[in-house]
Design a protein around this motif. Structure first.
Motif, PDB file in Angstrom:
ATOM      1  N   SER A  49      18.941  -8.307  27.889  1.00 10.20           N
ATOM      2  CA  SER A  49      19.157  -9.757  27.974  1.00 10.20           C
ATOM      3  C   SER A  49      19.227 -10.438  26.615  1.00 10.20           C
ATOM      4  O   SER A  49      19.857 -11.483  26.477  1.00 10.20           O
ATOM      5  CB  SER A  49      18.023 -10.417  28.762  1.00 10.20           C
ATOM      6  OG  SER A  49      18.014  -9.972  30.089  1.00 10.20           O
ATOM      7  N   ALA A  83       3.217  -8.141  24.976  1.00  5.57           N
ATOM      8  CA  ALA A  83       4.601  -8.289  24.535  1.00  5.57           C
ATOM      9  C   ALA A  83       4.587  -8.107  23.024  1.00  5.57           C
ATOM     10  O   ALA A  83       3.789  -8.724  22.324  1.00  5.57           O
ATOM     11  CB  ALA A  83       5.135  -9.667  24.907  1.00  5.57           C
ATOM     12  N   ARG A 129      21.507  -9.047  34.226  1.00  9.01           N
ATOM     13  CA  ARG A 129      20.203  -8.591  34.700  1.00  9.01           C
ATOM     14  C   ARG A 129      20.059  -7.076  34.547  1.00  9.01           C
ATOM     15  O   ARG A 129      20.320  -6.321  35.479  1.00  9.01           O
ATOM     16  CB  ARG A 129      19.944  -9.002  36.167  1.00  9.01           C
ATOM     17  CG  ARG A 129      20.239 -10.447  36.520  1.00  9.01           C
ATOM     18  CD  ARG A 129      19.479 -11.435  35.664  1.00  9.01           C
ATOM     19  NE  ARG A 129      18.039 -11.219  35.711  1.00  9.01           N
ATOM     20  CZ  ARG A 129      17.289 -11.050  34.612  1.00  9.01           C
ATOM     21  NH1 ARG A 129      17.823 -11.083  33.405  1.00  9.01           N
ATOM     22  NH2 ARG A 129      16.007 -10.877  34.717  1.00  9.01           N
ATOM     23  N   LEU A 130      19.645  -6.651  33.404  1.00  8.30           N
ATOM     24  CA  LEU A 130      19.424  -5.218  33.191  1.00  8.30           C
ATOM     25  C   LEU A 130      18.261  -4.991  32.226  1.00  8.30           C
ATOM     26  O   LEU A 130      18.246  -5.526  31.119  1.00  8.30           O
ATOM     27  CB  LEU A 130      20.701  -4.561  32.632  1.00  8.30           C
ATOM     28  CG  LEU A 130      20.658  -3.045  32.420  1.00  8.30           C
ATOM     29  CD1 LEU A 130      20.341  -2.305  33.714  1.00  8.30           C
ATOM     30  CD2 LEU A 130      21.986  -2.547  31.850  1.00  8.30           C
ATOM     31  N   SER A 173      14.219  -6.612  32.782  1.00  4.82           N
ATOM     32  CA  SER A 173      12.909  -5.977  32.593  1.00  4.82           C
ATOM     33  C   SER A 173      11.857  -6.706  33.418  1.00  4.82           C
ATOM     34  O   SER A 173      10.787  -6.182  33.682  1.00  4.82           O
ATOM     35  CB  SER A 173      12.525  -5.860  31.122  1.00  4.82           C
ATOM     36  OG  SER A 173      12.584  -7.087  30.476  1.00  4.82           O
TER      37      SER A 173
HETATM   38  C1  PLP Z   1      13.163 -12.385  28.193  1.00  5.88           C
HETATM   39  C2  PLP Z   1      11.908 -11.606  28.366  1.00  5.88           C
HETATM   40  C3  PLP Z   1      11.816 -10.506  29.219  1.00  5.88           C
HETATM   41  C4  PLP Z   1      12.905  -9.979  30.019  1.00  5.88           C
HETATM   42  O1  PLP Z   1      13.709 -10.587  30.719  1.00  5.88           O
HETATM   43  P1  PLP Z   1      14.819  -9.878  31.598  1.00  5.88           P
HETATM   44  O2  PLP Z   1      15.967 -10.793  31.404  1.00  5.88           O
HETATM   45  O3  PLP Z   1      14.258  -9.864  32.968  1.00  5.88           O
HETATM   46  O4  PLP Z   1      15.055  -8.505  31.067  1.00  5.88           O
HETATM   47  C5  PLP Z   1      10.661  -9.779  29.268  1.00  5.88           C
HETATM   48  N1  PLP Z   1       9.599 -10.117  28.529  1.00  5.88           N
HETATM   49  C6  PLP Z   1       9.623 -11.158  27.702  1.00  5.88           C
HETATM   50  C7  PLP Z   1       8.429 -11.452  26.875  1.00  5.88           C
HETATM   51  C8  PLP Z   1      10.765 -11.944  27.608  1.00  5.88           C
HETATM   52  O5  PLP Z   1      10.778 -13.015  26.817  1.00  5.88           O
END
Ligand code: PLP
Length: 353
Positions: A208, A150, A217-218, A87
């Motif tokens: 993840s 978030a 990685r998705l 993401s």
């Molecule tokens: C872990 C995380 C993501 C996403 O990480 P990806 O591994 O790139 O999908 C996105 N936002 C937050 C707040 C995260 O902690």
């Protein structure tokens, strides 16, 4: 850096990923990965795809997007789904696509947001969290441009009720609201159910955390078709094959095994509540978390001191060198055995032995 680097990037301060050290028998609770392996279905589908790696993947990722749409539910269709290389990539493209009126996000949140804003050349504002570490929705509403939150937030773990998200989205239909739901599967609730109603909402998710595929990685985005087309415009201009064949197949496999994901999330939630409760006896307290981590502080020790003492005991957590965060460590929730070891170690740390 070399004399050749563009001056646009000379002052960039990159996101600092958590350590991935090679220490034997380390209990690794510092980067919010899953303690459980990927679903056997994900591995099986991925292995089948390996031998087809001669060919480029489907740039449209049709099957994967259909599978995501089905699991997201709420009548969402594949035209309302975008997939990315984590993401992180979806968020990066969104920061670039929707930057013109500036971007606002909380001052305590995912460390990538200010980096993405800088690299996109966007003006951005960091809105302080309230005293109790919750998101200040009224202050965010007063902003003109794109708002990114978030939910649950990181590194606090606090989940904001969907009514707050809906109010924010409704407060200005000319502003995009991005809701990063990386941790939503651990007790939160997704804003994806509002997608059909609002044209200014983008929800992002990842494989993840709850689906144990951090290394593959998705990630994905959910929004109305027009916003998805905007993201596709950038993707097809940068890297049409952003999700590789094996990863796409693993994602489809993982989605065929939702029972596995749900069982793992339930185990994490159970261990999280146990941890939060049991460590109170040794002077620790934590913020209310709906994520796969707990933001913990101690009545006398600093975050860095807790981090160091745990590290000596081969348990790796994360602390943050930022004003309001110094008392805390962020601890990823592990499996039952790891949780037991962690509780024992925190007891020893608090008692100074
Ligand atoms: C872990 C995380 C993501 C996403 O990480 P990806 O591994 O790139 O999908 C996105 N936002 C937050 C707040 C995260 O902690």
């Amino acid at each position: 850096m070399s004399e050749f680097l563009s001056k646009d990037y000379g002052s960039l301060v990159p996101y600092e990923p958590g350590e991935q050290p090679k220490i034997e028998n380390l209990i690794k609770l510092n980067t919010n990965e899953s303690p459980f392996p990927p679903s056997p279905r994900a591995i099986e589908e991925g292995e089948k795809e390996l031998s087809r790696s001669r060919l480029y993947p489907d740039p449209e990722n049709t099957r994967l997007r259909e599978a995501i749409a089905e699991v997201v539910g709420n009548g969402i269709e594949k035209e309302e789904i975008f997939v990315g290389n984590g993401s992180d990539e979806v968020l990066f493209l969104a920061f670039n696509a929707f930057k013109d009126k500036g971007i606002a996000f909380p001052d305590i949140t995912y460390g990538f947001y200010p980096v993405y804003a800088r690299i996109a050349g966007a003006t951005f504002r960091e809105i302080p969290l309230k005293e109790d570490f919750t998101v200040d929705f009224e202050a965010l509403k007063a902003q003109k441009g794109t708002v990114v939150i978030a939910n649950p937030n990181a590194p606090t773990g606090i989940f904001a009720p969907l009514s707050e998200i809906r109010d924010l989205v409704e407060s200005d239909p000319n502003r995009i609201v991005v809701v990063d739901e990386a941790y939503v599967d651990f007790g939160g609730e997704s804003a994806a159910k509002f997608i059909k109603e609002y044209k200014n909402l983008l929800v992002t998710g990842t494989f993840s955390k709850s689906r144990s595929l951090a290394g593959a990685r998705l990630g994905f985005g959910i929004a109305n078709e027009a916003l998805i087309r905007d993201l596709n415009l950038l993707k097809y201009s940068i890297n049409p094959y952003n999700v590789n064949r094996v990863t796409a197949a693993m994602g489809i496999g993982a989605l065929k095994d939702e029972a596995y994901t749900r069982a793992n999330c339930a185990a994490i939630e159970k261990n999280r509540e146990r941890l939060a409760k049991e460590i109170q006896a040794f002077g620790f307290s934590s913020l209310p978390s709906k994520a796969n981590f707990l933001f913990v502080k101690h009545e006398t020790l600093s975050g860095e001191e807790i981090y160091r003492s745990l590290r000596e005991r081969k348990i790796l957590v994360r602390y943050f060198d930022k004003e309001r965060l110094r008392p805390f460590v962020r601890i990823t929730i592990g499996n039952e055995e790891q949780t037991t070891s962690l509780i024992d170690a925190l007891k020893a740390v608090a008692e100074g032995i």
